[in-house]
Structure formats: structure tokens, C-alpha cells
Design a protein around this motif. Sequence first.
Motif, mmCIF file in Angstrom:
data_model
loop_
_atom_site.group_PDB
_atom_site.id
_atom_site.type_symbol
_atom_site.label_atom_id
_atom_site.label_comp_id
_atom_site.label_asym_id
_atom_site.label_seq_id
_atom_site.Cartn_x
_atom_site.Cartn_y
_atom_site.Cartn_z
ATOM 1 N N LEU A 1 -5.955 5.164 16.281
ATOM 2 C CA LEU A 1 -4.624 5.188 16.053
ATOM 3 C C LEU A 1 -4.580 3.980 14.716
ATOM 4 C CD1 LEU A 1 -1.521 5.482 16.219
ATOM 5 C CD2 LEU A 1 -1.595 3.527 17.812
ATOM 6 N N GLN A 2 -4.168 4.612 13.588
ATOM 7 C CA GLN A 2 -3.595 3.568 12.618
ATOM 8 C C GLN A 2 -2.188 3.565 12.566
ATOM 9 O OE1 GLN A 2 -4.250 4.732 8.213
ATOM 10 N NE2 GLN A 2 -5.645 2.839 8.431
ATOM 11 N N VAL A 3 -1.661 2.274 12.345
ATOM 12 C CA VAL A 3 -0.126 2.123 12.179
ATOM 13 C C VAL A 3 -0.208 1.454 10.874
ATOM 14 C CG1 VAL A 3 1.887 0.998 12.986
ATOM 15 C CG2 VAL A 3 0.213 1.826 14.623
ATOM 16 N N VAL A 4 1.087 1.868 10.129
ATOM 17 C CA VAL A 4 1.049 1.361 8.653
ATOM 18 C C VAL A 4 2.644 1.052 8.442
ATOM 19 C CG1 VAL A 4 0.659 1.640 6.169
ATOM 20 C CG2 VAL A 4 -0.744 2.813 7.805
ATOM 21 N N SER A 5 2.876 0.091 7.594
ATOM 22 C CA SER A 5 4.331 -0.235 7.298
ATOM 23 C C SER A 5 4.081 -1.139 5.917
ATOM 24 C CB SER A 5 5.146 -1.258 8.339
ATOM 25 O OG SER A 5 4.416 -2.313 8.349
ATOM 26 N N LEU A 6 4.925 -0.949 5.274
ATOM 27 C CA LEU A 6 5.144 -1.272 3.907
ATOM 28 C C LEU A 6 6.436 -1.447 3.145
ATOM 29 C CD1 LEU A 6 5.177 0.812 1.362
ATOM 30 C CD2 LEU A 6 3.256 1.838 2.556
ATOM 31 N N SER B 1 8.094 -3.295 -0.847
ATOM 32 C CA SER B 1 7.553 -3.247 -2.143
ATOM 33 C C SER B 1 6.754 -4.355 -2.473
ATOM 34 C CB SER B 1 8.772 -3.172 -3.080
ATOM 35 O OG SER B 1 9.901 -4.177 -2.716
ATOM 36 N N HIS B 2 6.485 -5.150 -1.638
ATOM 37 C CA HIS B 2 5.727 -6.409 -2.053
ATOM 38 C C HIS B 2 4.183 -6.171 -1.234
ATOM 39 C CE1 HIS B 2 8.953 -7.970 -4.270
ATOM 40 N NE2 HIS B 2 9.714 -7.631 -3.156
ATOM 41 N N ARG B 3 4.158 -5.482 0.019
ATOM 42 C CA ARG B 3 2.996 -5.744 0.672
ATOM 43 C C ARG B 3 2.690 -4.585 1.741
ATOM 44 N NH1 ARG B 3 6.219 -9.818 4.801
ATOM 45 N NH2 ARG B 3 8.212 -8.903 4.531
ATOM 46 N N VAL B 4 1.751 -4.373 2.371
ATOM 47 C CA VAL B 4 1.523 -3.204 3.339
ATOM 48 C C VAL B 4 0.770 -3.948 4.392
ATOM 49 C CG1 VAL B 4 0.238 -1.237 3.429
ATOM 50 C CG2 VAL B 4 1.066 -1.876 1.379
ATOM 51 N N SER B 5 1.019 -3.531 5.613
ATOM 52 C CA SER B 5 0.466 -3.798 6.926
ATOM 53 C C SER B 5 -0.174 -2.733 7.601
ATOM 54 C CB SER B 5 1.160 -4.478 7.902
ATOM 55 O OG SER B 5 2.054 -5.619 7.353
ATOM 56 N N VAL C 1 -1.518 5.309 1.597
ATOM 57 C CA VAL C 1 -1.987 3.852 1.244
ATOM 58 C C VAL C 1 -3.560 3.835 0.783
ATOM 59 C CG1 VAL C 1 -0.394 2.416 2.670
ATOM 60 C CG2 VAL C 1 -2.389 3.589 3.944
ATOM 61 N N GLY C 2 -4.107 5.121 0.995
ATOM 62 C CA GLY C 2 -5.771 5.306 0.918
ATOM 63 C C GLY C 2 -5.958 4.872 -0.498
ATOM 64 N N GLN C 3 -5.127 5.119 -1.556
ATOM 65 C CA GLN C 3 -5.533 4.947 -2.798
ATOM 66 C C GLN C 3 -5.495 3.245 -3.034
ATOM 67 O OE1 GLN C 3 -1.662 5.222 -5.354
ATOM 68 N NE2 GLN C 3 -1.014 6.238 -3.558
ATOM 69 N N LEU C 4 -4.827 2.442 -2.096
ATOM 70 C CA LEU C 4 -4.906 0.897 -2.285
ATOM 71 C C LEU C 4 -6.569 0.348 -1.698
ATOM 72 C CD1 LEU C 4 -1.593 -0.166 -1.410
ATOM 73 C CD2 LEU C 4 -2.192 -0.165 -3.406
ATOM 74 N N TYR D 1 -7.823 -4.833 11.220
ATOM 75 C CA TYR D 1 -6.395 -5.101 10.203
ATOM 76 C C TYR D 1 -6.752 -5.158 8.894
ATOM 77 C CZ TYR D 1 -7.570 -9.855 10.496
ATOM 78 O OH TYR D 1 -8.295 -11.269 10.398
ATOM 79 N N ASN D 2 -5.783 -5.048 8.071
ATOM 80 C CA ASN D 2 -5.670 -5.193 6.629
ATOM 81 C C ASN D 2 -4.252 -5.282 6.030
ATOM 82 O OD1 ASN D 2 -6.321 -5.044 3.883
ATOM 83 N ND2 ASN D 2 -7.495 -3.065 4.104
#
Lengths: 368, 368
Positions: free
Chosen positions: B167-172, B174-178, B245-248, B357-358
Motif C-alpha cells: 500500500l502506498q499513501v500519498v498526499s501533497l 504545492s510545497h511538499r509531498v508525503s 509523484v513518480g516523476q519526482l 517513507y519519503n
Amino acid sequence: MKLIFEQSDLQKSVNISMKAISSSTTMPILECIMIDATAGEIKFISNDMELGIETIVPGEIVEKGSIALPAKTFSEIVKSLPNSTVTVETNEHMTAAITCEKAHFEIPGKPGDEFAYLPVVERDDSVKMTQFSLRQIINQTLFSVGENVGGNKALTGELFKIENGRLQVVSLDSHRVSIRNLGLGTECPDVSVIIPGKTLGEISRLLTGGLEDTVTVYFAKNYVIFEFDCTMVLSRLLEGRFFDVGQLLINDYSTKVEINKQNLVQCIGRASLLVRESDKVPVIFNISDDVVSLSADTAMGSMKEDLEIHKEGKDLVIGFNPKFMIDALRVIDEETITMYFLSSVAPCFIKNDEEGYNYIILPVNIGR
Amino acid sequence: MKLIFEQSDLQKSVNISMKAISSSTTMPILECIMIDATAGEIKFISNDMELGIETIVPGEIVEKGSIALPAKTFSEIVKSLPNSTVTVETNEHMTAAITCEKAHFEIPGKPGDEFAYLPVVERDDSVKMTQFSLRQIINQTLFSVGENVGGNKALTGELFKIENGRLQVVSLDSHRVSIRNLGLGTECPDVSVIIPGKTLGEISRLLTGGLEDTVTVYFAKNYVIFEFDCTMVLSRLLEGRFFDVGQLLINDYSTKVEINKQNLVQCIGRASLLVRESDKVPVIFNISDDVVSLSADTAMGSMKEDLEIHKEGKDLVIGFNPKFMIDALRVIDEETITMYFLSSVAPCFIKNDEEGYNYIILPVNIGR
């Protein structure tokens, strides 16, 4: 100036000073804590022109001097530092360097000569009591201090009256009166002054000591001074005439009710769930033999609950703003309280036999 | 309808239902909790049209029936009752009588047929995990969910993506990605959905269980369902495209720093005392061999503090909004963290070797 503190001492003293820092002032110097280490001890002074605080801070004076530092920034910096040694050093540009372990702050200060030092007041009459007692008596009366309406500023304070070695503290607004009496048990001067409610609130927060710690209260012309631990708090007194509560204190009653305080508080709490402050709907007390039946009836619903009582005298139906009842009941320690009523339009008295307290609450007219 | 509950059970269930009660709605029925005891069990249902909750309440059905009760009043009444048996009984005028010991309330209800019952959703794909894990992964990402600006509502939610049992959980914003990853370790369907941030916030508050308690998540067309204990929470999914987010995710870096997390959090905390949110002044990280020197310089003062680090690669000076750094650091459990930098204008990555985490944070341009 160069001073060395333990972070914990510094934080404690800054917290005390902050109580006399005005959050909205047109004089920027009043947003500062004055650090005065020109003589042999370190003093922090703060002054919002109504309340002034002077506290002596444990610390080492490496180089004498003084500076006024912006209170909020200084306080936040001190709070953020680790529990270690803190050095505060000023330079010729009135910048203060605050250093603790590897953290180094520089904040702009102001020279001390702009600061409004506290007036020197002649200390005539004084009484000494325990910090616990003074804190208690303030907390047990402060809730009914009036707001500044109608121009009589005196009612935004509390009457402190000493007569024959007995302190009486009175506060009142348009719906209720709170009276507490305390035997001082020492040779005391006779005094009658009005102390601002705001001052008393801060004093109650500053007095953290118990039954062994004392506070000395000095009464002077226009001022009152509280001295405790290493701290001195000076406040202006309020001018004007305080309402004479003597005329209210009648001992006549037609109904006397003894009731368990905790049960009553919880029951009023439940009844007031249905009463919005703006509604002005009262909670009805229907007092008959051995039972008071509390009820409330609003657009949100209705509620009814019976409580056991011990009653003397007539049956009675009377309505109260639940908030005023709860405010008074919360600060009474007794398990069982006694309430005295004369009629459904006359005030209710909650008092004890020793006359230690007397809470007087006006009923809401329910037209019966 | 006549139902009998223990007060503690009733309060627990009402608290759960309240999470899907809208505080500002034009439909009064949505301010109600629907009590449905028409079948063999007692269900409380609440629905704010984005989130719906159905919870089964332990209790005795003396007489079957249903009623919708104003949630806030009902909840406050239940909370105020003593820990005893509570009876809820309705009459033909849709008034509910709530009785507990001597307290008796009556509140007006509404017939159940007006209520917006939850849609019946086909439960296709599902995964099971511990309540602890789901609560953790939500809390570790929810802080960077974007606000609804620019019309892409998808970014007000979190991407839940399951691929190969992970499981991958992503939130973002305009300043950051979790990004958080969690091995599910079971046969799982491949899924990619966007769950509203509001839903996840409520779910995290409702999931009070630990490592032994499980929650099953069902993924359906337009909906997600969380099922745990006696409760089912249903939420709409967000439509739209989530940012890829892959591109980041580049693994290239020119500076790698290992640092004690707690020290860094405290140091940024001290630096940010001088930074007002509105100022947009960054905290500067000056990274050299073995030391990062943090500094901030504003109208309120200046601050500088050195922290020990283990560094690989080039020296670097880079500035960050202290809040974004602290948000990410707070939800990382490791004692030592690793930060990767490419340049003073490229994002910083805080990630661990296992890619659990990233956290990606954009720097503030400091013109160097």
C-alpha cells in the motif's frame, strides 16, 4: 550588562512578569520586560499601567546594567531553551545576545530610561495571610464581578473590607452577590478598598503556594501591594462607591432547604442542556416536602428530575438562570448546602451557619 | 419504540455517530442520528452526504421502531447522564422520552422515512490491516493534504494505491509531498483511489484499536468502506487525476546528511520563534562538514545554532519554511534521519533506506 541564569529560574520569572504585559497598548515600551541589574540584584519589572510586577530573579551579575526587552519574543525564546545555563549580554547598540548551549539569539532592546518604573508607594497598613487562603477567597468570589456597564467602574472590582480582624470580600453584578468572610486572627487595621477584578485574577494565578506560604497585602492611598516569595505586585485601587450589601442581608425566610450539593450541580447541568444562554429560559425549582423537582421546557425539549431534600417552611415554585446557580455551587466545598427563600420573586440565599459565605441569587420572574 | 441501554455503551455509540453529523447543513434531517431498531438489532446511522456511519449499539429492544433524534441535543443529554440504565421510548407524536434514574428528558424527533439512509454498495475488493497501521499511515501523511484551490478537488484527498501487496499513501500540496509505504503481506487486489482528507481524519479518530484489532477496507465504484468493531464507515471517493509523484522520485543527490531528529526539531522550533507565518522568511540551513548551522534573521531578531551531522557530498546553503520541515519530522519515528539534497533550489528528500517513507519539501529561494 551580562547576566547568567539557570533556564528554569529564568522561565519562572519571565512567566511572572508576563502577567503585567499589556497585549494591546499604544506604548511599545509597555510590551517590554525591564531587566534591571544596576544594583546588587537582578529585577524583572513589567507594568501595564494598571498592574505592575517586580520580581527578583536568581542569577549571577557578571556586568551591571539594564535593558528593556520585547516581552513576548523574550518569553518564547526562554521557553524554547534547554534546561541549562543561559547568558544574557547587551552591547552598545542595545542588542541583547541570549546564549544557551549552542543556541544563540540576538534581539533588539530599548534603553531602560524610557521605561515606566513602578511608583514608590508608602506602605502603611498591612495584613498577612496564607497564599492558599487568599487564592481561595478570590476564586470563590471573582466569578460574579460585574462588567463595566453604566459607568460605575467600582463594580468591576471586589470590595476588600477588614473590620475587627475579619476580612470580608464582596463581588456583585446585576443578578447576584457573592460574599466570603475570613478570620485573619491577627492585629489588623480596619480597611475598605475596591481592588480591580483583573488584578485579583492575576494574583490568584501567581499565588501558587500552599498553607505554609504567606502573602503580605499592603494598603496605601490609591494602591494595593501584594508581596510574596520574591515578587511584588502593585495595583491601582478602584475609586467610587461600592454597593452596600448590608441592606440585602436579611435573616428572614419562609422556606429553608438542605440539599446534596453534588446532586444539585449535576441535575442543574442536565437541565441547562436544553437552555441556550440567549433564551433566558429559567430552570424551575418546584419545592415541596422532601423533594425539589427541577424542570426546564424549551424548544429543544423538556426535562424533569426529582432530588431529595430536607425542607422547613412553605412549598415554593421559583425559577433561576442555571448558570448563576452553578457558578455559586461550584465554589462551595460543603457536601450539603442550605438555601433560604422568601418568595418566588425574592432572592435566594445560599449560606452556611458560620456565615463563612453568603451567595445571593435573584430569581427569574416566572409569573406565579 | 422502546430501547434499553447501558449509559456507557450509548455514549460510545453516539460519539461514533457524531463524526458524520454536519454542523452546517440546509437539511435539518442531516443534523439527526437515525435510531433504527426495526429489525433484530439497534443501529445508529448518521450521514453528512460525504461520510456515512452505521454502528450497532448493544442494548435491549423492548419494542421495535425507529426515530431520528437531533444529534447534538441527544449527545449532550446522553453525556450528562449517570452511568446507569438508560431507556429511550417514543410515542405517537414522535417525541422521545429519555429516562435514566430520576432524570427524565423529552425531545422532539422525526420519523425515519425522511432520513437519507446510506447507499447499498457492492463490496468487491478488500484488504484487511490492523487499526494501528491504518491510523498511523493516515496520521503520517494527512498534514500535507492540499486545500481546495485551483479546482482540482482530487488534491484535497490522499491517494491510496495498492500494487503487488504493497500500500502506498500519498498526499501533497504545492510545497511538499508525503509518501508512506506499507507491506500488506496478504493477497491483495490492485487498487488506486483518492479518499477525501476529511474522511481519513475522522477514520483516524475512530480507529482507537491497537495491533490486535483489525479494520477491513472495501473498495467499490465511487465509494470506500471501512469496517471495524461494530461500525461501518462509508465515504465517497474523490474523482479526478492525482498528481503523478513518480516523476519526482529521483535517487540522484549531491549532499547527504544524517542528523539526530529530536535535536533538529528543537532547533527549528527555536529558529521559527522569530519567523511569523506571514513573513515567509526561511530558516537557513548552512551545511558544511560535520555541522549544519541553522539561522533565521527577521525584524524580531536573529538566531543561529549549530548541530552535529554526518555529511557526504558537497557543502550547501538552502532555506526552508520551518513549518513544513517540522510537520514532516514530527511523524517520523526514527532517532536519526537522512536528508538528501541536489541544490539550493531543488527539493529536499527525507527518506529511509527501506523506502517506508519519503517526505519531499520544496526549498524557499534564497537567491544563492
